[in-house]
Design a protein around this motif. Structure first.
Motif, PDB file in Angstrom:
ATOM      1  N   LEU A   1      44.170  11.837   0.036  1.00 49.96           N
ATOM      2  CA  LEU A   1      44.290  12.458  -1.282  1.00 49.96           C
ATOM      3  C   LEU A   1      45.127  11.583  -2.218  1.00 49.96           C
ATOM      4  CD1 LEU A   1      44.828  16.163  -0.214  1.00 49.96           C
ATOM      5  CD2 LEU A   1      42.725  15.088  -1.013  1.00 49.96           C
ATOM      6  N   ASN A   2      46.264  11.093  -1.707  1.00 48.71           N
ATOM      7  CA  ASN A   2      47.083  10.138  -2.454  1.00 48.71           C
ATOM      8  C   ASN A   2      47.817   9.263  -1.433  1.00 48.71           C
ATOM      9  OD1 ASN A   2      49.286  11.686  -1.584  1.00 48.71           O
ATOM     10  ND2 ASN A   2      49.270  12.914  -3.467  1.00 48.71           N
ATOM     11  N   GLU A   3      48.879   8.618  -1.830  1.00 47.81           N
ATOM     12  CA  GLU A   3      49.591   7.678  -0.947  1.00 47.81           C
ATOM     13  C   GLU A   3      50.070   8.303   0.358  1.00 47.81           C
ATOM     14  OE1 GLU A   3      50.888   4.351  -1.240  1.00 47.81           O
ATOM     15  OE2 GLU A   3      49.445   4.011  -2.843  1.00 47.81           O
ATOM     16  N   SER A   4      50.590   9.526   0.296  1.00 47.27           N
ATOM     17  CA  SER A   4      51.235  10.091   1.481  1.00 47.27           C
ATOM     18  C   SER A   4      50.587  11.374   2.006  1.00 47.27           C
ATOM     19  CB  SER A   4      52.708  10.366   1.177  1.00 47.27           C
ATOM     20  OG  SER A   4      52.795  11.303   0.132  1.00 47.27           O
ATOM     21  N   SER A   5      49.486  11.795   1.444  1.00 51.21           N
ATOM     22  CA  SER A   5      48.872  13.030   1.939  1.00 51.21           C
ATOM     23  C   SER A   5      47.377  12.815   2.212  1.00 51.21           C
ATOM     24  CB  SER A   5      49.076  14.169   0.941  1.00 51.21           C
ATOM     25  OG  SER A   5      48.424  13.889  -0.267  1.00 51.21           O
ATOM     26  N   TYR A   6      46.932  13.518   3.237  1.00 53.59           N
ATOM     27  CA  TYR A   6      45.539  13.424   3.661  1.00 53.59           C
ATOM     28  C   TYR A   6      44.971  14.823   3.844  1.00 53.59           C
ATOM     29  CZ  TYR A   6      46.562   8.556   4.761  1.00 53.59           C
ATOM     30  OH  TYR A   6      46.916   7.245   4.686  1.00 53.59           O
ATOM     31  N   GLU A   7      43.675  14.916   3.753  1.00 53.21           N
ATOM     32  CA  GLU A   7      42.985  16.172   4.019  1.00 53.21           C
ATOM     33  C   GLU A   7      42.152  15.984   5.283  1.00 53.21           C
ATOM     34  OE1 GLU A   7      39.763  19.190   1.924  1.00 53.21           O
ATOM     35  OE2 GLU A   7      40.264  17.302   0.966  1.00 53.21           O
ATOM     36  N   VAL A   8      42.327  16.918   6.223  1.00 51.85           N
ATOM     37  CA  VAL A   8      41.557  16.886   7.462  1.00 51.85           C
ATOM     38  C   VAL A   8      40.394  17.861   7.318  1.00 51.85           C
ATOM     39  CG1 VAL A   8      41.595  17.281   9.940  1.00 51.85           C
ATOM     40  CG2 VAL A   8      43.592  16.296   8.813  1.00 51.85           C
TER      41      VAL A   8
END
Length: 104
Positions: free
Chosen positions: A17-24
């Motif tokens: 999503l951005n530098e430090s967050s992801y969507e599983v």
């Protein structure tokens, strides 16, 4: 960039999503979903296996149809039966050449 792992039936993806967050994203497909992914050729290995099996089945049906026609067919129409068989083999050869040479 989407990172994905799994099979045709079950799939897990990691979407940044951005530098430090992801969507599983976790997907469990139904039979219709599996057929749709095969239709879109997303899982090429299974699609290739099914395509080869289908092609072998069609070839066997064609050969058995030719044998049955030659054994049980009318004797007076034998010439047209041979012409039809030769035309079928010719069309099959053209289809194979198109697939091999141009990937159609």
């Amino acid at each position: 960039m989407l990172i994905s792992i799994g099979s045709v039936y079950y799939n897990a993806s990691l979407k940044p999503l951005n530098e430090s967050s992801y969507e599983v994203i976790v997907q469990t497909r139904s039979l219709l979903g599996v057929l749709m992914s095969l239709h879109e050729a997303k899982d090429a290995a299974i699609f290739d296996v099914l395509a080869i099996g289908f092609a072998c089945t069609l070839f066997i049906l064609y050969i058995t149809g030719v044998i049955i026609t030659l054994i049980n067919g009318a004797k007076k129409k034998r010439f047209s039966q041979y012409i039809t068989i030769i035309a079928g083999i010719f069309a099959f050869g053209i289809a194979v050449l198109l697939k091999i040479l141009w990937g159609i």
